[in-house]
Design a protein around this motif. Structure first.
Motif, PDB file in Angstrom:
ATOM      1  N   ALA A 209       0.823  -1.058  -0.003  1.00 42.27           N
ATOM      2  CA  ALA A 209      -0.077  -0.090   0.092  1.00 42.27           C
ATOM      3  C   ALA A 209       0.894   1.221   0.146  1.00 42.27           C
ATOM      4  N   LEU A 210       1.917   1.312   0.928  1.00 42.08           N
ATOM      5  CA  LEU A 210       2.881   2.427   0.797  1.00 42.08           C
ATOM      6  C   LEU A 210       3.577   2.588  -0.298  1.00 42.08           C
ATOM      7  N   LEU A 211       4.054   1.564  -0.956  1.00 42.96           N
ATOM      8  CA  LEU A 211       4.764   1.409  -2.416  1.00 42.96           C
ATOM      9  C   LEU A 211       3.955   2.234  -3.236  1.00 42.96           C
ATOM     10  N   VAL A 212       2.704   1.581  -3.604  1.00 41.69           N
ATOM     11  CA  VAL A 212       1.608   2.288  -4.698  1.00 41.69           C
ATOM     12  C   VAL A 212       1.421   3.476  -4.278  1.00 41.69           C
ATOM     13  N   THR A 213       1.300   3.863  -3.182  1.00 41.88           N
ATOM     14  CA  THR A 213       1.065   5.479  -2.891  1.00 41.88           C
ATOM     15  C   THR A 213       2.269   6.361  -3.200  1.00 41.88           C
ATOM     16  N   ALA A 214       3.317   5.730  -2.976  1.00 41.32           N
ATOM     17  CA  ALA A 214       4.611   6.510  -3.177  1.00 41.32           C
ATOM     18  C   ALA A 214       4.878   6.756  -4.619  1.00 41.32           C
ATOM     19  N   ALA A 215       4.567   5.476  -5.648  1.00 47.54           N
ATOM     20  CA  ALA A 215       4.638   5.510  -6.705  1.00 47.54           C
ATOM     21  C   ALA A 215       3.690   6.559  -7.524  1.00 47.54           C
ATOM     22  N   LEU A 216       2.418   6.573  -7.151  1.00 50.00           N
ATOM     23  CA  LEU A 216       1.443   7.490  -7.528  1.00 50.00           C
ATOM     24  C   LEU A 216       1.836   9.001  -7.394  1.00 50.00           C
ATOM     25  N   LEU A 217       2.595   9.282  -6.055  1.00 50.02           N
ATOM     26  CA  LEU A 217       2.848  10.719  -5.622  1.00 50.02           C
ATOM     27  C   LEU A 217       4.002  10.899  -6.437  1.00 50.02           C
ATOM     28  N   TYR A 218       4.782  10.166  -6.955  1.00 51.80           N
ATOM     29  CA  TYR A 218       6.124  10.450  -7.752  1.00 51.80           C
ATOM     30  C   TYR A 218       5.410  11.006  -9.115  1.00 51.80           C
ATOM     31  N   ILE A 219       4.392  11.000  -9.487  1.00 50.12           N
ATOM     32  CA  ILE A 219       3.996  11.445 -10.839  1.00 50.12           C
ATOM     33  C   ILE A 219       3.744  13.003 -10.683  1.00 50.12           C
ATOM     34  N   PRO A 220       3.153  13.333  -9.743  1.00 55.59           N
ATOM     35  CA  PRO A 220       2.769  14.926  -9.396  1.00 55.59           C
ATOM     36  C   PRO A 220       4.143  15.425  -9.093  1.00 55.59           C
ATOM     37  N   ALA A 221       4.906  14.730  -8.414  1.00 53.29           N
ATOM     38  CA  ALA A 221       6.364  15.051  -8.023  1.00 53.29           C
ATOM     39  C   ALA A 221       7.101  15.633  -9.316  1.00 53.29           C
ATOM     40  N   GLY A 338       6.911  13.641   0.202  1.00 54.67           N
ATOM     41  CA  GLY A 338       6.040  12.389   0.447  1.00 54.67           C
ATOM     42  C   GLY A 338       6.531  11.091  -0.171  1.00 54.67           C
ATOM     43  N   VAL A 339       7.072  11.163  -1.536  1.00 57.97           N
ATOM     44  CA  VAL A 339       7.648   9.993  -1.846  1.00 57.97           C
ATOM     45  C   VAL A 339       8.782   9.429  -1.109  1.00 57.97           C
ATOM     46  N   VAL A 340       9.611  10.352  -0.571  1.00 57.81           N
ATOM     47  CA  VAL A 340      10.726  10.080   0.104  1.00 57.81           C
ATOM     48  C   VAL A 340      10.390   9.135   1.440  1.00 57.81           C
ATOM     49  N   ILE A 341       9.340  10.025   2.271  1.00 53.43           N
ATOM     50  CA  ILE A 341       8.768   9.576   3.544  1.00 53.43           C
ATOM     51  C   ILE A 341       8.189   8.286   3.373  1.00 53.43           C
ATOM     52  N   LEU A 342       7.296   8.137   2.416  1.00 51.49           N
ATOM     53  CA  LEU A 342       6.578   6.965   2.148  1.00 51.49           C
ATOM     54  C   LEU A 342       7.544   5.725   1.622  1.00 51.49           C
ATOM     55  N   THR A 343       8.504   5.997   0.915  1.00 52.92           N
ATOM     56  CA  THR A 343       9.424   4.819   0.671  1.00 52.92           C
ATOM     57  C   THR A 343      10.252   4.485   1.677  1.00 52.92           C
ATOM     58  N   THR A 349       8.531  -1.124   7.155  1.00 54.40           N
ATOM     59  CA  THR A 349       7.516  -1.913   7.495  1.00 54.40           C
ATOM     60  C   THR A 349       7.678  -3.515   6.800  1.00 54.40           C
ATOM     61  N   PHE A 350       8.680  -3.655   5.826  1.00 55.31           N
ATOM     62  CA  PHE A 350       9.110  -4.866   5.305  1.00 55.31           C
ATOM     63  C   PHE A 350       9.414  -5.726   6.066  1.00 55.31           C
ATOM     64  N   ASP A 351       9.048  -6.997   6.207  1.00 55.89           N
ATOM     65  CA  ASP A 351       9.428  -7.802   7.445  1.00 55.89           C
ATOM     66  C   ASP A 351      10.451  -8.686   6.620  1.00 55.89           C
ATOM     67  N   THR A 352      11.859  -8.364   6.887  1.00 58.63           N
ATOM     68  CA  THR A 352      12.828  -9.066   6.238  1.00 58.63           C
ATOM     69  C   THR A 352      12.730 -10.865   6.495  1.00 58.63           C
ATOM     70  N   ARG A 353      12.224 -11.247   7.443  1.00 61.73           N
ATOM     71  CA  ARG A 353      12.116 -12.593   7.700  1.00 61.73           C
ATOM     72  C   ARG A 353      11.331 -13.215   6.389  1.00 61.73           C
ATOM     73  N   LEU A 354      10.650 -12.461   5.703  1.00 57.75           N
ATOM     74  CA  LEU A 354      10.077 -12.812   4.273  1.00 57.75           C
ATOM     75  C   LEU A 354      11.124 -13.459   3.161  1.00 57.75           C
ATOM     76  N   LEU A 355      12.161 -12.847   3.475  1.00 55.28           N
ATOM     77  CA  LEU A 355      13.280 -13.243   2.507  1.00 55.28           C
ATOM     78  C   LEU A 355      13.992 -14.517   2.860  1.00 55.28           C
ATOM     79  N   TRP A 356      13.726 -15.199   4.158  1.00 54.26           N
ATOM     80  CA  TRP A 356      14.245 -16.447   4.551  1.00 54.26           C
ATOM     81  C   TRP A 356      13.143 -17.333   4.526  1.00 54.26           C
ATOM     82  N   PRO A 357      13.014 -18.047   3.573  1.00 55.30           N
ATOM     83  CA  PRO A 357      11.838 -19.093   3.549  1.00 55.30           C
ATOM     84  C   PRO A 357      12.066 -20.236   4.364  1.00 55.30           C
TER      85      PRO A 357
END
Ligand code: ZN
Length: 365
Positions: A209-221, A338-343, A349-357
């Motif tokens: 959700a945060l990534l998509v918002t940041a990507a959208l905000l990058y357009i007006p930026a 906004g883009v910088v803060i959201l990214t 928020t990314f849980d690094t444990r997801l990288l270690w299956p």
């Protein structure tokens, strides 16, 4: 602790003297550090003023003051508020950006040095020393010793067993004090009381959700100007890309490269890299190390994108020569901040444990 006290003294001096001087065609003015926030507020860019003051002064000041208090009180039994204060320190670290601000000031100076005379004043020197002492303080802190002095480590949890991953046993290391413990739902760290979440796959939705918002905000930026230069009543709005091109055309290649990397390469690659990590989170275990490295790099470099926001803040404050020439911030700067803060939040928020299956039973080592 000496570094922290020194940094606090320098921070006080930053506000005592003028920061930079500016003059063109006999018109000029002297800028104080606090003027940056005032000028942004005056231009109705209060959000930028808040971001600037929080990242360069408020967060570092709170961090340093809390650290000095904890070091002075170390050894005293039951120092009031010690645990909540100590718990605050680590999460503040990525948001302290005085070093990024200095690069922003230097970039601003290169941008206007051909248009006006610039004078570096005492407060800018004090700010540089403050920033160096702050960096030194952060690297010198011995977290284990600090936490040992504040709250003794609890007995290790004997229910954990070797041969199975921490994730399968709901074992977590406290993000604030580092203590490993078994996290039951709504469980708090036995040492510092920080609330922990058991491993949750749906947490990745928040990162998305945060990534998509940041990507959208990058357009007006990029569409809206980040600043406009007003020369004799003529406003010349400038977007991020136009700013880079203008610098490159006027021969300032190194600065153009810095802005290009900080404002275009870093945010875009950060959004792409985090999206890739979210998608590939449960791929081959062999790639886990590479992905964790990619995550660490993304997490570290994100704050440097703030350079362009600081450049806008400094230029809008410094270049005020009445109708002759002035620079005003543009709406693109708010979107970009906004883009910088959201990214940055998305990376946190990314849980690094997801990288270690999980490995298949029997493969566990
Ligand atoms: Zn803890």
């Amino acid at each position: 602790m000496a570094c922290a006290i020194g940094a606090l003294i320098m921070l006080a001096l930053v506000f005592a003297f003028p920061f930079l001087g500016f003059s063109t065609h006999g018109v000029g003015h002297v800028m104080r550090f606090a003027d940056t926030a005032e000028a942004l507020l005056g231009d109705h860019y209060g959000v930028l003023a808040l971001v600037l003051l929080a990242t360069t002064v408020a967060f570092p000041g709170l961090y340093l003051a809390a650290l000095v208090y904890l070091c002075l009180g170390a050894g005293h039994q039951r120092l009031p508020g010690a645990i909540p204060l100590a718990r605050l320190l680590r999460p503040i670290e990525p948001w302290m950006m005085s070093d990024v601000f200095i690069v922003g000031v230097l970039v601003s100076l290169v941008k206007i040095v051909s248009l006006a005379d610039i004078h570096i004043r005492a407060s800018f020197i004090a700010f540089c020393i403050y920033s160096l002492l702050l960096l030194r303080t952060v690297t010198l802190i011995d977290w284990t010793a600090l936490w040992d002095a504040i709250a003794p480590a609890p007995e290790p949890d004997m229910t954990a067993h070797a041969g199975a991953s921490g994730r399968s046993q709901s074992l977590v290391a406290c993000g604030a004090c580092g203590t490993p413990f078994v996290a039951h739902p709504r469980h708090r760290c036995p040492r510092c009381g920080k609330r922990h979440h058991v491993f949750r796959v749906d947490r990745i939705q928040l990162t998305w959700a945060l990534l998509v918002t940041a990507a959208l905000l990058y357009i007006p930026a990029n569409i809206y100007p980040v600043l406009s230069t007003v020369t004799l009543g003529n406003a010349q709005p400038q977007t991020i890309a136009a700013g880079v091109l203008h610098l490159a055309e006027s021969g300032d290649w190194p600065i153009a490269a810095v802005i290009f990397v900080a404002s275009i390469v870093v945010p875009v690659s950060k959004i792409v890299a985090l999206a890739w990590l979210c998608i590939a989170a449960r791929g081959r275990p062999a790639a886990s190390l590479a992905r964790t490295r990619a995550y660490r790099i993304t997490e570290k470099i994100g704050r440097w994108s703030m350079i362009d926001v600081f450049v806008v803040a400094v230029l809008a404050t410094l270049v005020q020569a009445g109708t002759l020439m002035s620079i005003e911030p543009g709406p693109g700067a708010i979107a970009f901040a906004g883009v910088v803060i959201l990214t940055m939040i998305a990376a946190l928020t990314f849980d690094t444990r997801l990288l270690w299956p999980e490995r298949a039973p029997g493969n566990a080592s």
